[in-house]
Design a protein around this motif. Structure first.
Motif, mmCIF file in Angstrom:
data_model
loop_
_atom_site.group_PDB
_atom_site.id
_atom_site.type_symbol
_atom_site.label_atom_id
_atom_site.label_comp_id
_atom_site.label_asym_id
_atom_site.label_seq_id
_atom_site.Cartn_x
_atom_site.Cartn_y
_atom_site.Cartn_z
ATOM 1 N N ALA A 576 0.837 -1.207 0.000
ATOM 2 C CA ALA A 576 0.000 0.000 0.000
ATOM 3 C C ALA A 576 0.870 1.254 0.000
ATOM 4 C CB ALA A 576 -0.924 -0.007 1.214
ATOM 5 N N ARG A 577 1.928 1.245 0.787
ATOM 6 C CA ARG A 577 2.815 2.402 0.846
ATOM 7 C C ARG A 577 3.508 2.621 -0.499
ATOM 8 N NH1 ARG A 577 4.926 0.999 5.104
ATOM 9 N NH2 ARG A 577 6.721 -0.152 4.308
ATOM 10 N N ARG A 578 3.882 1.526 -1.164
ATOM 11 C CA ARG A 578 4.606 1.651 -2.425
ATOM 12 C C ARG A 578 3.703 2.111 -3.567
ATOM 13 N NH1 ARG A 578 6.733 3.280 -5.765
ATOM 14 N NH2 ARG A 578 8.400 2.537 -7.117
ATOM 15 N N PHE A 579 2.539 1.493 -3.716
ATOM 16 C CA PHE A 579 1.710 1.778 -4.873
ATOM 17 C C PHE A 579 0.840 3.010 -4.683
ATOM 18 C CE2 PHE A 579 2.354 -2.871 -5.696
ATOM 19 C CZ PHE A 579 3.107 -2.702 -6.845
ATOM 20 N N SER A 580 0.707 3.507 -3.468
ATOM 21 C CA SER A 580 -0.075 4.736 -3.271
ATOM 22 C C SER A 580 0.588 5.931 -3.940
ATOM 23 C CB SER A 580 -0.262 5.009 -1.776
ATOM 24 O OG SER A 580 0.988 5.219 -1.135
ATOM 25 N N VAL A 581 1.894 5.858 -4.157
ATOM 26 C CA VAL A 581 2.614 6.944 -4.823
ATOM 27 C C VAL A 581 2.075 7.161 -6.231
ATOM 28 C CG1 VAL A 581 4.887 7.737 -5.567
ATOM 29 C CG2 VAL A 581 4.661 6.429 -3.457
ATOM 30 N N ARG A 582 1.601 6.085 -6.870
ATOM 31 C CA ARG A 582 1.127 6.193 -8.252
ATOM 32 C C ARG A 582 -0.117 7.057 -8.371
ATOM 33 N NH1 ARG A 582 3.311 1.561 -10.603
ATOM 34 N NH2 ARG A 582 5.298 1.202 -9.571
ATOM 35 N N TYR A 583 -0.831 7.255 -7.265
ATOM 36 C CA TYR A 583 -2.109 7.954 -7.336
ATOM 37 C C TYR A 583 -2.009 9.427 -6.927
ATOM 38 C CZ TYR A 583 -3.985 3.276 -7.882
ATOM 39 O OH TYR A 583 -4.247 2.009 -8.344
ATOM 40 N N ALA A 584 -0.789 9.943 -6.834
ATOM 41 C CA ALA A 584 -0.618 11.373 -6.554
ATOM 42 C C ALA A 584 -0.707 12.143 -7.863
ATOM 43 C CB ALA A 584 0.727 11.614 -5.858
ATOM 44 N N VAL A 585 -1.911 12.148 -8.438
ATOM 45 C CA VAL A 585 -2.130 12.749 -9.757
ATOM 46 C C VAL A 585 -3.374 13.629 -9.703
ATOM 47 C CG1 VAL A 585 -1.054 10.853 -11.015
ATOM 48 C CG2 VAL A 585 -3.489 10.751 -10.468
ATOM 49 N N LYS A 586 -3.601 14.347 -10.777
ATOM 50 C CA LYS A 586 -4.774 15.201 -10.871
ATOM 51 C C LYS A 586 -6.026 14.325 -10.962
ATOM 52 C CE LYS A 586 -6.701 19.073 -13.513
ATOM 53 N NZ LYS A 586 -6.864 19.909 -12.293
ATOM 54 N N LEU A 587 -7.036 14.636 -10.166
ATOM 55 C CA LEU A 587 -8.268 13.868 -10.118
ATOM 56 C C LEU A 587 -9.432 14.689 -10.654
ATOM 57 C CD1 LEU A 587 -7.978 12.262 -6.557
ATOM 58 C CD2 LEU A 587 -7.246 11.289 -8.741
ATOM 59 N N SER A 588 -10.358 13.995 -11.272
ATOM 60 C CA SER A 588 -11.576 14.650 -11.726
ATOM 61 C C SER A 588 -12.525 14.832 -10.541
ATOM 62 C CB SER A 588 -12.250 13.817 -12.812
ATOM 63 O OG SER A 588 -12.726 12.593 -12.253
ATOM 64 N N PHE A 589 -13.604 15.562 -10.766
ATOM 65 C CA PHE A 589 -14.598 15.783 -9.717
ATOM 66 C C PHE A 589 -15.159 14.455 -9.208
ATOM 67 C CE2 PHE A 589 -19.053 16.606 -8.481
ATOM 68 C CZ PHE A 589 -18.845 17.541 -7.471
ATOM 69 N N LEU A 590 -15.480 13.565 -10.122
ATOM 70 C CA LEU A 590 -16.019 12.262 -9.735
ATOM 71 C C LEU A 590 -14.995 11.445 -8.969
ATOM 72 C CD1 LEU A 590 -18.119 9.990 -9.836
ATOM 73 C CD2 LEU A 590 -17.239 9.386 -12.106
ATOM 74 N N GLU A 591 -13.734 11.503 -9.400
ATOM 75 C CA GLU A 591 -12.681 10.734 -8.736
ATOM 76 C C GLU A 591 -12.449 11.219 -7.313
ATOM 77 O OE1 GLU A 591 -10.092 9.640 -12.755
ATOM 78 O OE2 GLU A 591 -9.608 11.426 -11.567
ATOM 79 N N ILE A 592 -12.533 12.516 -7.093
ATOM 80 C CA ILE A 592 -12.362 13.055 -5.738
ATOM 81 C C ILE A 592 -13.463 12.549 -4.827
ATOM 82 C CG2 ILE A 592 -12.392 15.155 -4.357
ATOM 83 C CD1 ILE A 592 -11.072 16.609 -6.711
ATOM 84 N N HIS A 593 -14.717 12.586 -5.295
ATOM 85 C CA HIS A 593 -15.823 12.097 -4.477
ATOM 86 C C HIS A 593 -15.696 10.599 -4.201
ATOM 87 C CE1 HIS A 593 -18.636 15.416 -3.790
ATOM 88 N NE2 HIS A 593 -18.198 15.924 -4.933
#
Length: 629
Positions: A576-593
């Motif tokens: 979880a610690r390793r692959f969570s880095v991949r998700y530090a990206v721009k998110l859409s409105f739906l993705e944030i919710h």
């Protein structure tokens, strides 16, 4: 009248057991010490024979100089050594051993049998010792050199024996020590047998041949010679081409005067020389030998002798960095720019430069040609060049990636055509004490800051959510559930991928085979130290199968160092610690919710598995105090 004196001299047997606690930590420590003794004895060929990863038998046979009857007996005494005579010798050490503690420590916690003979003697010497007590000493016919058997390690210290890990783990440590010494001395032949199976058969030769024999033929094409000579130190060895950098550590070696050392500062010098040529998170291969006057170093720091101090570390750092950079330049190892591609087209904004691992949609050739035909001559097309980037920042790749992320989730997610609706999110946290932070309202204003934080207006202030930490909590619970239920979704590969691992990494994979398959990996053994990957977890970011599997192995190695956690727990946290880095990206409105829904449906939205904060609440009172000073 009774004496009040309470201090007494410990018997030698107890003192040796105490010393053994530092020198002999596990079977690998015995293998290391005995191999170094064989090297110091000028052996040309060394055999290592093991049973049950060294628990029941460690046998080292060499054709070195051997020992006389008196030397054989003296070798088991504490601080008995042939390497030094006076304190000044500590700064002129060229041998592997010098403390005179190894054999005494080993004999204190095992049953030891020694056969040794000098070439000029007719008969050799046999000595049997158990727990520092000599059982037998007699003359015996034997081959020149030394044959030393260590049986039933820690037989008289059951508490230490209970601390040993499984055979596969202990064997990994033995392989690491064996490979380091074999690399340091390519002029010596080595064989290694475990439970009557030959693991290594290394013939004497040059260093490049030794590297290929240990790590495989495919290393032949990736090695480049590295050398730099100065009046202070000389550096020589081999480095790997940047394109062969791997996600796993373990193939980085420093040898100072042929002694393996661990040195993070010098490792940084090498990685800095590769800066810009290898992807972030990858590790280059290198085997570097440093020759230096022993007067400039101090190796008398720790009994394992893997730590060292230089009197001028900065100079050593600079010379090593320069040597590696020179090798990278001479052999044209640096990644070249493809002038057929406009690099600005691939990186249209600086904000996305750190997210190369996230796939992006680039206009295919047929679409570009069609657009050109519609717009007429190239002159007209150039005036509309900026239209090429329309929608590039908001590609569907991340949406598809997150959709896969949602498929395996048990949380309530919002519909694609999102409508503002009241929603109650089921979570243990919402049933806890009132001071625990609760989820934002469904109509709350949400804002993403620098692709790292999510800001939300709440009833009494502002809620700040660490995006990476939130994904770490979500991924942890997913991996933990997969490992518990053994039901990770697998995506079959159209073309199976064959990868090669080191011997020690292969041992680790075999030991954790069930856990790896529970995550969704499907693989089979394919020859010596090779795996064929047939499937990967369905919800992982798009990346090469080899990189994903190597990262998994690397996290396995790191997570196993945490003895406080069980295997599934430590593995879940590490992944979880390793692959969570991949998700530090721009998110859409739906993705944030969706992220917020999944976070507050977890068992603990406020903390990562390691206890770091995910959410910070700035109340109106705190905000007022900030502005009022």
């Amino acid at each position: 009248m009774a004496s009040s004196d309470i201090i007494q001299l410990l018997p030698d047997s107890i003192a040796n057991q105490i010393a053994a606690g530092e020198v002999v930590q596990r079977p690998a420590s015995v293998v290391k010490e005995l191999l170094e003794n064989a090297i110091d004895a000028k052996a040309g060929n060394i055999q290592v024979i093991l049973r049950e990863a060294g628990r029941t038998l460690i046998q080292i046979i060499d054709d070195g100089s051997g020992m006389s009857e008196t030397d054989a007996r003296m070798s088991f005494e504490r601080h008995a050594t042939s390497k030094i005579r006076q304190s000044e010798d500590l700064f002129r050490i060229r041998t592997m051993g010098f403390r005179g503690e190894a054999l005494a420590s080993i004999a204190a916690i095992a049953q030891v049998e020694l056969r040794t003979r000098k070439a000029e003697d007719e008969l050799g010497t046999l000595i049997k010792i158990e727990g520092s007590e000599i059982k037998t000493q007699e003359s015996v016919a034997c081959l020149p050199g030394t044959n030393l058997c260590v049986k039933n390690l820690f037989y008289n210290v059951p508490a230490r024996r209970n601390f040993l890990k499984s055979n596969s783990v202990e064997m990994r440590h033995i392989l690491d020590e064996f490979q380091r010494i074999a690399l340091a001395h390519p002029e010596v032949g080595f064989t290694l047998h475990h439970n009557d199976t030959e693991v290594f058969n290394l013939l004497p030769g040059k260093l490049v041949r030794r590297i290929i024999d240990i790590y495989g033929r495919n290393y032949r094409e990736q090695l480049a010679f590295c050398q730099e000579d100065t009046s202070y130190i000389s550096v020589r060895g081999y480095i790997g081409k940047p394109e062969f950098a791997r996600k796993t550590r373990g193939e980085q070696f420093f040898f100072v005067n042929d002694r393996y050392i661990k040195h993070n500062y010098l490792h940084h010098a090498v990685t800095s020389a590769f800066d810009g040529t290898i992807p972030e998170g990858s590790h280059p291969f290198y085997v570097l030998f440093i020759e230096i006057d022993p007067a400039h170093i101090d190796i008398n720091i720790h009994p394992t002798k893997t730590e060292i101090k230089f009197d001028d570390e900065r100079s050593v750092y600079a010379i090593i960095m320069a040597a590696v950079k020179k090798a990278v330049g001479v052999y044209n190892l640096s990644q070249s720019i493809d002038f057929e591609d406009n690099i600005n087209f691939l990186n249209p904004s600086k904000s996305d430069q750190n997210h190369d691992s996230i796939p992006r949609t680039v206009m295919p050739d047929w679409a570009a040609q069609s657009r050109h035909a519609e717009n007429g001559p190239s002159k007209t097309n150039l005036t509309n060049w900026n239209k090429l980037f329309e929608g590039l920042q908001n590609t569907d790749d991340r949406s598809r990636e997150l959709a896969a992320f949602e498929m395996n989730s048990t949380t309530v997610s919002r519909p694609t055509s999102y409508q503002e609706q009241p929603m109650t999110i089921a979570s243990k946290v919402n049933r806890m004490a009132s001071e625990v932070i609760s989820a934002p309202e469904s109509d709350a204003v949400l804002f993403q800051l620098h692709n790292r934080y999510i800001l939300s207006q709440v009833k009494d202030g502002i809620m700040l959510i660490d995006q990476k930490a939130a994904y770490e909590r979500i991924l942890y619970e997913r991996y933990r559930k997969m490992l518990t239920n053994r039901n990770g979704a697998c995506q079959q590969l159209l073309f199976p991928k064959t990868i090669r691992l080191t011997h020690s990494d292969m041992q680790l994979v075999n030991e954790t085979k069930k856990e790896i398959r529970s995550l969704g990996f499907e693989f089979d053994e394919f020859g010596a130290n090779e795996l064929i990957i047939r499937g990967i977890p369905a919800d992982l970011p798009e990346e090469s199968e080899q990189d994903l599997f190597e990262e998994l192995v690397e996290q396995l190695k790191q997570s196993y160092s945490d003895l406080k956690l069980n295997k599934p727990e430590s593995l879940s946290r590490a992944l979880a610690r390793r692959f969570s880095v991949r998700y530090a990206v721009k998110l859409s409105f739906l993705e944030i919710h969706t992220l917020i829904d999944q976070l507050f449906a977890s068992t603990d939205p406020n903390r990562t598995p390691s206890g770091e904060a995910i959410i910070v609440l700035l109340t109106m009172d705190k905000l007022s105090s900030i502005f009022k000073g």
